[in-house]
Design a protein around this motif. Structure first.
Motif, PDB file in Angstrom:
ATOM      1  N   ALA A   1      78.429  38.375  52.196  1.00  0.00           N
ATOM      2  CA  ALA A   1      79.259  37.927  51.768  1.00  0.00           C
ATOM      3  C   ALA A   1      79.330  36.308  51.387  1.00  0.00           C
ATOM      4  CB  ALA A   1      80.008  37.436  52.861  1.00  0.00           C
ATOM      5  N   ASP A   2      78.235  35.964  52.265  1.00  0.00           N
ATOM      6  CA  ASP A   2      77.680  34.733  51.497  1.00  0.00           C
ATOM      7  C   ASP A   2      77.023  34.827  49.786  1.00  0.00           C
ATOM      8  OD1 ASP A   2      76.864  32.097  52.547  1.00  0.00           O
ATOM      9  OD2 ASP A   2      75.212  32.904  52.199  1.00  0.00           O
ATOM     10  N   ASP A   3      76.206  35.425  49.394  1.00  0.00           N
ATOM     11  CA  ASP A   3      75.894  36.028  48.125  1.00  0.00           C
ATOM     12  C   ASP A   3      76.617  36.190  47.046  1.00  0.00           C
ATOM     13  OD1 ASP A   3      73.223  35.613  49.412  1.00  0.00           O
ATOM     14  OD2 ASP A   3      72.970  37.131  49.200  1.00  0.00           O
ATOM     15  N   GLY A   4      77.493  36.518  47.340  1.00  0.00           N
ATOM     16  CA  GLY A   4      79.263  36.475  46.880  1.00  0.00           C
ATOM     17  C   GLY A   4      79.523  35.247  46.355  1.00  0.00           C
ATOM     18  N   LEU A   5      80.233  34.619  47.438  1.00  0.00           N
ATOM     19  CA  LEU A   5      81.210  33.395  47.157  1.00  0.00           C
ATOM     20  C   LEU A   5      79.686  32.459  46.949  1.00  0.00           C
ATOM     21  CD1 LEU A   5      82.780  31.741  48.216  1.00  0.00           C
ATOM     22  CD2 LEU A   5      82.108  31.477  50.438  1.00  0.00           C
ATOM     23  N   TYR A   6      78.846  32.509  47.051  1.00  0.00           N
ATOM     24  CA  TYR A   6      77.726  30.937  46.512  1.00  0.00           C
ATOM     25  C   TYR A   6      78.103  31.417  44.745  1.00  0.00           C
ATOM     26  CZ  TYR A   6      74.210  27.802  45.102  1.00  0.00           C
ATOM     27  OH  TYR A   6      73.610  27.141  44.827  1.00  0.00           O
ATOM     28  N   GLU A   7      77.771  32.282  44.055  1.00  0.00           N
ATOM     29  CA  GLU A   7      77.714  32.773  42.819  1.00  0.00           C
ATOM     30  C   GLU A   7      78.795  32.613  42.330  1.00  0.00           C
ATOM     31  OE1 GLU A   7      75.590  37.038  41.955  1.00  0.00           O
ATOM     32  OE2 GLU A   7      74.029  35.689  43.221  1.00  0.00           O
ATOM     33  N   TYR A   8      80.018  32.888  42.979  1.00  0.00           N
ATOM     34  CA  TYR A   8      81.363  32.904  42.638  1.00  0.00           C
ATOM     35  C   TYR A   8      80.799  31.371  42.779  1.00  0.00           C
ATOM     36  CZ  TYR A   8      86.173  32.736  42.695  1.00  0.00           C
ATOM     37  OH  TYR A   8      87.672  32.309  42.722  1.00  0.00           O
ATOM     38  N   LEU A   9      81.385  30.627  43.528  1.00  0.00           N
ATOM     39  CA  LEU A   9      81.100  28.487  43.350  1.00  0.00           C
ATOM     40  C   LEU A   9      80.320  28.458  41.974  1.00  0.00           C
ATOM     41  CD1 LEU A   9      81.927  28.217  46.596  1.00  0.00           C
ATOM     42  CD2 LEU A   9      84.043  28.355  45.652  1.00  0.00           C
ATOM     43  N   ASP A  10      78.874  29.365  42.489  1.00  0.00           N
ATOM     44  CA  ASP A  10      78.445  28.296  41.629  1.00  0.00           C
ATOM     45  C   ASP A  10      78.938  28.772  39.760  1.00  0.00           C
ATOM     46  OD1 ASP A  10      76.028  26.986  40.547  1.00  0.00           O
ATOM     47  OD2 ASP A  10      75.645  29.182  39.899  1.00  0.00           O
ATOM     48  N   PHE A  11      78.957  29.634  39.259  1.00  0.00           N
ATOM     49  CA  PHE A  11      79.486  30.365  38.139  1.00  0.00           C
ATOM     50  C   PHE A  11      81.053  29.116  37.685  1.00  0.00           C
ATOM     51  CE2 PHE A  11      83.100  32.751  35.721  1.00  0.00           C
ATOM     52  CZ  PHE A  11      82.130  32.759  34.189  1.00  0.00           C
ATOM     53  N   ALA A  12      81.459  28.519  38.839  1.00  0.00           N
ATOM     54  CA  ALA A  12      82.644  27.515  38.585  1.00  0.00           C
ATOM     55  C   ALA A  12      82.749  26.565  38.759  1.00  0.00           C
ATOM     56  CB  ALA A  12      83.884  28.291  39.353  1.00  0.00           C
ATOM     57  N   ASP A  13      81.047  25.715  38.790  1.00  0.00           N
ATOM     58  CA  ASP A  13      80.410  24.689  38.834  1.00  0.00           C
ATOM     59  C   ASP A  13      81.138  23.521  40.251  1.00  0.00           C
ATOM     60  OD1 ASP A  13      78.577  24.593  36.708  1.00  0.00           O
ATOM     61  OD2 ASP A  13      80.757  24.042  35.441  1.00  0.00           O
ATOM     62  N   ALA A  14      81.372  24.269  41.384  1.00  0.00           N
ATOM     63  CA  ALA A  14      81.823  24.220  42.087  1.00  0.00           C
ATOM     64  C   ALA A  14      81.123  24.240  43.537  1.00  0.00           C
ATOM     65  CB  ALA A  14      83.095  24.609  42.487  1.00  0.00           C
ATOM     66  N   SER A  15      80.140  24.835  43.338  1.00  0.00           N
ATOM     67  CA  SER A  15      78.751  25.268  44.586  1.00  0.00           C
ATOM     68  C   SER A  15      78.386  24.045  45.620  1.00  0.00           C
ATOM     69  CB  SER A  15      77.203  25.768  44.051  1.00  0.00           C
ATOM     70  OG  SER A  15      77.045  24.753  43.101  1.00  0.00           O
ATOM     71  N   ASP A  16      78.879  22.919  45.654  1.00  0.00           N
ATOM     72  CA  ASP A  16      78.908  21.256  46.399  1.00  0.00           C
ATOM     73  C   ASP A  16      79.737  21.886  47.553  1.00  0.00           C
ATOM     74  OD1 ASP A  16      81.064  21.477  44.260  1.00  0.00           O
ATOM     75  OD2 ASP A  16      81.440  18.871  45.160  1.00  0.00           O
ATOM     76  N   ARG A  17      81.484  22.898  47.469  1.00  0.00           N
ATOM     77  CA  ARG A  17      82.061  22.927  47.798  1.00  0.00           C
ATOM     78  C   ARG A  17      81.234  24.268  48.800  1.00  0.00           C
ATOM     79  NH1 ARG A  17      87.858  22.500  45.401  1.00  0.00           N
ATOM     80  NH2 ARG A  17      88.348  22.349  47.624  1.00  0.00           N
ATOM     81  N   TYR A  18      80.462  24.872  48.989  1.00  0.00           N
ATOM     82  CA  TYR A  18      80.096  26.296  49.500  1.00  0.00           C
ATOM     83  C   TYR A  18      80.143  25.790  51.194  1.00  0.00           C
ATOM     84  CZ  TYR A  18      76.924  29.476  51.378  1.00  0.00           C
ATOM     85  OH  TYR A  18      76.086  30.225  52.291  1.00  0.00           O
ATOM     86  N   GLY A  19      79.650  24.582  51.572  1.00  0.00           N
ATOM     87  CA  GLY A  19      79.320  24.611  52.991  1.00  0.00           C
ATOM     88  C   GLY A  19      80.864  25.100  53.981  1.00  0.00           C
TER      89      GLY A  19
END
Length: 618
Positions: free
Chosen positions: A290-308
């Motif tokens: 679940a963590d990998d899927g969420l991070y790649e989802y946010l990274d695809f939307a250029d919102a990886s800074d909100r991952y934490g």
């Protein structure tokens, strides 16, 4: 551009936060109390440590492998759903295992209520007492032994070698008055143990009543013993006893040389070890996938800074779970529906919360980035940590903190139980520790101005030392609460220092992999080794010395860590992405760092010579 607009980042983060809250809440309902459940079943501290250590080592190996396989075959959502269902099912199967009834801990329940029931209560027509020595004891002589019968003696059925189920015999008090003379038991057969000896009196017949090798009667004060030859059944019984002795001798080498026979306790231990290993195998892939899927989802939307942003929901969920289940169990009777122990509430709550997480998992934001291959991400992260001296010191500290922390995670509730704590006290204390840890981000600005990350790492380890020392001197149910407030620094400060170290060591895109290396060292490898060692220490020296030993070992490291940090060379890596994203205000606040950065000097020189904009080509 259209694809990015279709992504609902706020909705995805809300779903991810809800899923994290439910999963952490479910784990907190059962995992902190799991070792307490093992103690209630009758498992020893060494057995408990072996089970918990095996659980952590399985997670260490299987979590990254399962995450990579689910990504390779694009089956992340199926893995998450299957993990939720199978974890709940296996957890409920654990309730089917009976207790060993060996050194069983009854906790705070009033077990005197459990020992008396309508079936075993006092009755004028039925007398019950102890049954004598265990089955393993055999008569040492073949003489006739007298067994005077009184109104408080045992009335047990005879079990002959050929009988599979002895027929119960009920004797009234009126018939006991006829037995004024001592009764004689023939023990000429060595295969009959004293547990199988019974007295049968029949007040309706005046003739002697013979049952197996025991003669009873009211007319004859002295019944002659039976001295017939051994039958074929007796010979077969002797052969069976010889075979049992040979089998018992074969099992003497089991369980670290201390296992003499495969008794019920060790059978329960091996069954529990198998089920807990299976449980961890099906639940370990959940978090990483679940963590990998969420991070790649946010990274695809250029919102990886909100991952934490979902991390705080995990801590809040765990606090709600452990505090809520402690309050719930404390309000339940010792037995549910007259037969199920109330410790089963932990497993039911765990399964129920995972069932609530199933519909959320169906809409969980997941994305598969096929362009990025991170199969070797962990290996690269290990190489980065190994090549940085201060990162190695941080890794060693994480490992030692994990070893010492396993003593707190596995046996703190045992220590609290020995000092009169109930589920309510345990749940409240653990919830306070989690809330204290979640509150550390509010103090980050103040702490970072006073202490460097290396000093914060030292403060976190020293706080854990104080906690372990305090736990070894508990005196009451609520005495543990002051030490739980130190979790703000022992856990929260350590996590923050490790996070800063990861950002300083990792290259672009490898921050999560480096952080997972530290998490594996502390939460899996360190906790596994600490569980193995802690179980044997408690078995040999006791709970108090376990906490004192963990505090002493970590204290020695705290004394050596400042010297090692002073001797370690400082290697600073230039973070290009942070430099390019920094604005003018950030640049003015960190002039000392920019003076040491040759790239920033070059950019300033270029700006003074050319009034046009700067351009950096990579």
């Amino acid at each position: 551009m259209k694809r990015i607009k279709q992504i609902d980042i706020k909705g995805g983060l809300a779903l991810a936060g809800t899923f994290t809250f439910l999963c952490c809440c479910a784990k907190a309902c059962i995992l902190p109390f799991l070792t307490l459940y093992f103690r209630q079943l009758g498992l020893t501290p060494a057995m408990t440590g072996i089970i918990m250590g095996t659980k952590h080592l399985i997670s260490l190996v299987w979590s990254p492998v399962a995450s990579l396989l689910s990504k390779h075959y694009n089956k992340r959502r199926m893995v998450i759903t299957g993990s939720l269902v199978c974890s709940a099912a296996v957890a409920l199967v654990l309730l089917l295992l009976p207790s060993a009834d060996v050194h069983r801990q009854t906790s705070y329940c009033n077990m005197s209520d459990l020992s008396t029931s309508p079936a075993a209560g006092p009755d004028d027509n039925l007398l019950l007492t102890n049954a004598g020595p265990p089955m393993s004891s055999t008569p040492t002589h073949s003489e006739v032994t007298t067994a005077p019968v009184s109104q408080s003696n045992v009335i047990l059925p005879i079990k002959t070698p050929g009988d599979t189920k002895p027929a119960p015999v009920l004797t009234s008090k009126a018939s006991l008055h006829m037995l004024q003379e001592p009764q004689y038991v023939n023990e000429t057969h060595p295969h009959l143990s004293q547990l199988n000896v019974s007295v049968v009196a029949n007040d309706s017949l005046g003739e002697p009543n013979i049952n197996s090798s025991v003669i009873h009667g009211s007319a004859s004060p002295l019944a002659p013993p039976v001295r017939n030859k051994r039958s074929q059944a007796n010979l077969e019984s002797e052969d069976q006893q010889k075979e049992k002795k040979e089998v018992n001798e074969e099992y003497r080498f089991e369980f670290m040389g201390s296992l003499k026979t495969m008794d019920v306790q060790h059978q329960l231990f091996f069954l529990m070890l198998i089920l807990v290993s299976l449980w961890e195998s099906v639940s370990a892939p959940l978090e990483w996938t679940a963590d990998d899927g969420l991070y790649e989802y946010l990274d695809f939307a250029d919102a990886s800074d909100r991952y934490g942003s979902t991390e705080v929901w995990g801590l809040l969920g765990a606090a709600c779970g452990v505090g809520g289940v402690g309050l719930l169990v404390s309000q339940v009777n010792c037995l549910i529906a007259g037969q199920t122990p109330r410790s089963a509430v932990h497993f039911y709550c765990y399964a129920g919360l995972l069932a609530l997480a199933l519909p959320v998992a169906a809409f969980l934001p997941l994305y598969l980035n096929k362009k990025r291959d991170r199969a070797n991400g962990l290996l690269k992260a290990v190489q980065l940590v190994r090549g940085h001296p201060r990162a190695l010191l941080c890794a060693a500290t994480s490992l030692l903190v994990g070893i010492a922390g396993s003593a707190v995670d596995n046996f703190l509730l045992w220590q609290m139980q020995d000092h009169g704590s109930s589920e309510l006290h345990m749940g409240a204390s653990l919830a306070l520790a989690l809330l204290s840890q979640a509150a550390f981000p509010l103090l980050v600005g103040w702490v970072s101005r006073l202490l460097s990350p290396g000093r914060v790492l030292l403060v976190g380890a020293a706080s854990l030392v104080l906690q372990c020392l305090y736990y070894s001197f508990l005196w009451g149910p609520w005495a543990v609460l002051p030490a739980q407030l130190l979790s703000c620094f022992s856990s929260g400060a350590l996590l923050w220092a490790v996070k800063v170290q990861c950002e300083d060591v990792a290259t672009l895109g490898a921050e999560r992999s480096v952080r997972r290396v530290y998490q594996a060292l502390s939460g899996d490898l360190g906790a596994g080794l600490g569980s193995f060692a802690g179980g044997f220490v408690v078995q040999r020296f006791g709970l108090a010395w376990l906490f004192r030993g963990a505090a002493a070992g970590l204290m020695v490291w705290c004394l050596c860590l400042p010297l090692l940090q002073w001797k370690a060379p400082r290697q600073r890596r230039i973070n290009y992405s942070r430099l390019l994203a920094a604005d003018a205000s950030e640049a003015s606040d960190s002039e000392s760092e920019q003076e040491r950065d040759w790239l920033d000097k070059a950019m300033e020189d270029d700006k003074s010579n050319n009034n046009c904009g700067r351009r950096i080509n990579h």
